[in-house]
Design an enzyme around this catalytic site. Structure first.
Site, short mmCIF file in Angstrom:
data_model
loop_
_atom_site.label_atom_id
_atom_site.label_comp_id
_atom_site.label_asym_id
_atom_site.label_seq_id
_atom_site.Cartn_x
_atom_site.Cartn_y
_atom_site.Cartn_z
N GLY A 134 18.97 -41.01 18.36
CA GLY A 134 18.20 -39.87 18.83
C GLY A 134 19.05 -38.69 19.26
O GLY A 134 18.55 -37.72 19.83
N PRO A 142 23.02 -43.99 15.70
CA PRO A 142 22.74 -42.65 15.20
C PRO A 142 22.19 -42.67 13.77
O PRO A 142 22.71 -43.39 12.91
CB PRO A 142 24.11 -41.97 15.23
CG PRO A 142 25.09 -43.09 15.10
CD PRO A 142 24.47 -44.26 15.79
N GLY A 143 21.15 -41.92 13.55
CA GLY A 143 20.64 -41.72 12.19
C GLY A 143 20.87 -40.26 11.84
O GLY A 143 21.85 -39.88 11.22
N ARG A 144 19.95 -39.43 12.35
CA ARG A 144 20.01 -38.00 12.06
C ARG A 144 21.37 -37.38 12.34
O ARG A 144 21.90 -36.64 11.51
CB ARG A 144 18.94 -37.28 12.90
CG ARG A 144 18.79 -35.81 12.58
CD ARG A 144 17.96 -35.11 13.65
NE ARG A 144 16.81 -35.89 14.02
CZ ARG A 144 15.63 -35.83 13.42
NH1 ARG A 144 15.45 -34.98 12.42
NH2 ARG A 144 14.64 -36.60 13.82
N ARG A 146 8.92 -32.30 6.70
CA ARG A 146 9.12 -32.12 8.13
C ARG A 146 8.54 -30.83 8.70
O ARG A 146 7.98 -30.86 9.80
CB ARG A 146 10.61 -32.26 8.47
CG ARG A 146 11.17 -33.63 7.99
CD ARG A 146 12.52 -33.96 8.57
NE ARG A 146 12.43 -34.17 9.98
CZ ARG A 146 12.74 -33.28 10.91
NH1 ARG A 146 13.22 -32.11 10.56
NH2 ARG A 146 12.58 -33.55 12.17
N TYR A 159 6.05 -32.05 11.48
CA TYR A 159 6.56 -31.91 12.86
C TYR A 159 6.74 -30.46 13.29
O TYR A 159 7.27 -30.22 14.36
CB TYR A 159 7.96 -32.55 12.98
CG TYR A 159 8.09 -33.99 12.63
CD1 TYR A 159 7.29 -34.96 13.25
CD2 TYR A 159 9.05 -34.40 11.72
CE1 TYR A 159 7.46 -36.29 12.94
CE2 TYR A 159 9.22 -35.75 11.42
CZ TYR A 159 8.42 -36.68 12.03
OH TYR A 159 8.60 -38.00 11.74
N CYS A 211 -0.28 -28.02 -3.57
CA CYS A 211 -1.62 -27.50 -3.30
C CYS A 211 -2.09 -27.85 -1.89
O CYS A 211 -2.98 -28.67 -1.70
CB CYS A 211 -2.59 -28.02 -4.34
SG CYS A 211 -2.15 -27.41 -5.96
N TYR A 251 15.72 -37.59 7.11
CA TYR A 251 14.25 -37.66 7.08
C TYR A 251 13.59 -36.66 6.12
O TYR A 251 12.53 -36.12 6.41
CB TYR A 251 13.68 -37.49 8.51
CG TYR A 251 14.24 -38.51 9.47
CD1 TYR A 251 13.88 -39.85 9.39
CD2 TYR A 251 15.17 -38.15 10.44
CE1 TYR A 251 14.42 -40.79 10.26
CE2 TYR A 251 15.72 -39.09 11.31
CZ TYR A 251 15.34 -40.41 11.22
OH TYR A 251 15.87 -41.33 12.06
C1 LIG Z 1 14.82 -43.95 14.33
C2 LIG Z 1 15.66 -44.82 15.15
C3 LIG Z 1 17.01 -44.54 15.33
C4 LIG Z 1 17.66 -43.30 14.78
O1 LIG Z 1 17.15 -42.14 15.35
P1 LIG Z 1 17.83 -40.73 15.02
O2 LIG Z 1 16.98 -39.75 15.73
O3 LIG Z 1 17.78 -40.55 13.55
O4 LIG Z 1 19.22 -40.80 15.52
C5 LIG Z 1 17.78 -45.43 16.04
N1 LIG Z 1 17.24 -46.57 16.57
C6 LIG Z 1 15.93 -46.86 16.42
C7 LIG Z 1 15.40 -48.10 17.01
C8 LIG Z 1 15.11 -46.01 15.71
O5 LIG Z 1 13.82 -46.30 15.59
#
Ligand SMILES: *Cc1c(COP(=O)(O)O)cnc(C)c1O
Length: 434
Positions: free
Chosen positions: A246, A289-291, A328, A332, A358, A387
């Site tokens: 996050g 970390p993802g994003r 997105r 969002y 459309c 995402y």
């Molecule tokens: C989505 C998620 C993440 C990654 O979140 P980011 O906002 O992309 O960093 C990490 N852990 C869990 C459990 C998630 O659901």
């Protein structure tokens, strides 16, 4: 709008040393472009800065942000751990050769067949979301006579200041067990007593796009205090903890973002002190970390088809993609900026960038300053790495764009662009019956 990883050479914008004109020619648009070096450098920042000599640390890439064989291959070679949230993501991870012991399985509703797949492939860690899932997993492990390591997901009940759909730790959230739930101690006692499950610790994830470090510090205090209380109450040693992902990064150039190089060492220092104060025997601390790992490395390239004046409001720049390749903005309210990549922009004006699908809501950017966009210009939207590709749709039978990685002047195709023929996959023809 020009990002640090981009440069102008002549009249063409370059990413990773490759010109967007060349990429358009080779792969067509819309096109997802990933700067491989930026991804690798970001992964290294996480690995170097979230490090301690008091415990091991794990950087777990949340693959839901962006996954395909190519990026998972990079994850493997960088030595990151990997989060998956479905059988499909687990399948892809195994196909990419990720060591199963480095895979963490998440999700609020893991299906029986997904848990079986995780057990049969000996994956490293399952994050249990709720007691029904615990009972299901325990029963399955009993049948397989296997023991598995788990973390229990705790909802720390913190409200962060991001969009409602991307907050996960409110009291009504669908994720994890609420820390204020009076039954929680008994639940944990039950999990600890299970012969097939080894509860190694707790997990929480407070949301997404959190740009204030203090929320993570608060989260770590809550979860570590909780760990201490549980180990006192139950006379049990918890050795793992995971604070989720996050970490917020910018989309528009001027957006707030967490400075990872500054924040991660502060965060780890705080965790070390807190663990020391509480005298906890923690051996592994993880983050997911993802994003923040992938978003800045990715951009989306479009071709401008035309500019349309409307009776009111800004002139519309029409591009050859839209909500099918980036949902997105409409889902969002995500905000991006853009630049033209095939000519130097002079005197800029405000435009709205609209997709070709459309839906009135198919607007990629509400307002952005551009220098005279014209037919066949290339429009680049930076910071679209997370995402977007993974949330694509086939609405209006749009073709799924190619994904290309660029590095040191070379381009590497990661996902081929779909063809019209591909749209027929899994379709069966109608047969006249009487
Ligand atoms: C989505 C998620 C993440 C990654 O979140 P980011 O906002 O992309 O960093 C990490 N852990 C869990 C459990 C998630 O659901």
């Amino acid at each position: 709008m020009l990002r640090k990883n981009m440069e102008w050479i002549g009249d063409s914008l370059h990413i990773g040393g490759v010109s967007v004109n060349k990429l358009k020619e080779k792969y067509n648009t819309p096109l997802y472009i990933y700067d491989q070096k930026l991804f690798e450098n970001t992964a290294e920042v996480f690995m170097d800065k979230f490090k301690s000599d008091k415990f091991e640390t794990e950087i777990v890439y949340a693959s839901k942000a962006f996954s395909n064989l190519y990026v998972l291959g990079l994850v493997r070679s960088l030595g990151l751990d990997l989060d998956v949230v479905s059988g499909g993501e687990l399948f892809l991870a195994l196909k990419a050769g990720i060591n199963p012991q480095k895979i963490h399985f998440h999700g609020n509703n893991k299906l029986e067949e997904e848990l079986i797949m995780a057990i049969e492939n000996d994956i490293g860690l399952i994050i249990i979301d709720n007691m029904a899932e615990f009972h299901l997993l325990s029963g399955l492990l009993g049948k397989y006579k296997k023991k598995m390591r788990v973390l229990l997901r705790i909802n720390p009940d913190i409200v962060t200041d991001t969009h409602k759909f991307i907050q996960t730790s409110n009291a009504d959230s669908k994720f994890g067990l609420n820390i204020r739930d009076e039954k929680l101690t008994n639940y944990i006692k039950e999990i600890i007593a299970d012969p097939y499950i080894e509860l190694v610790g707790f997990h929480s994830h407070i949301g997404s796009q959190v740009t204030k470090g203090e929320f993570f510090v608060e989260e770590s205090n809550i979860l570590l205090d909780f760990t201490k209380k549980m180990s006192n109450d139950l006379g049990y040693e918890f050795t793992n903890i995971n604070f989720g992902g996050g970490f917020g990064v910018s989309q528009k150039e001027k957006d707030p973002s967490l400075d990872l190089e500054e924040f991660l060492p502060e965060f780890i220092k705080h965790i070390e002190e807190k663990i020391g104060e509480l005298d906890l025997p923690i051996k592994i601390v993880g983050i997911e970390p993802g994003r923040s790992l992938i978003n800045q490395a990715g951009s989306t390239l479009y071709t401008v088809s035309s500019v349309k004046e409307t009776l009111e409001g800004l002139p519309l720049v029409f591009v050859d993609g839209g909500m099918s390749d980036n949902i997105r903005p409409s889902l969002y309210g995500a905000k991006y900026d853009a630049l033209i990549g095939n000519k130097k922009e002079s005197s800029k004006k405000s435009y709205r960038v609209a997709g070709k699908l459309c839906e009135s809501g198919d607007i990629l950017i509400d307002e952005v300053e551009l220098g005279n966009p014209e037919k066949d210009d290339l429009l680049l939207i930076p910071s679209t790495g997370a995402y977007t590709y993974v949330m694509q749709s086939h609405y209006n039978k749009m073709l799924s764009p190619a994904v290309v990685f660029v590095k040191d002047g070379k381009d590497y195709l990661a996902v081929r662009r779909e063809s019209y023929e591909d749209l027929l996959i899994n379709n069966l023809e109608y047969e006249e019956r009487n």
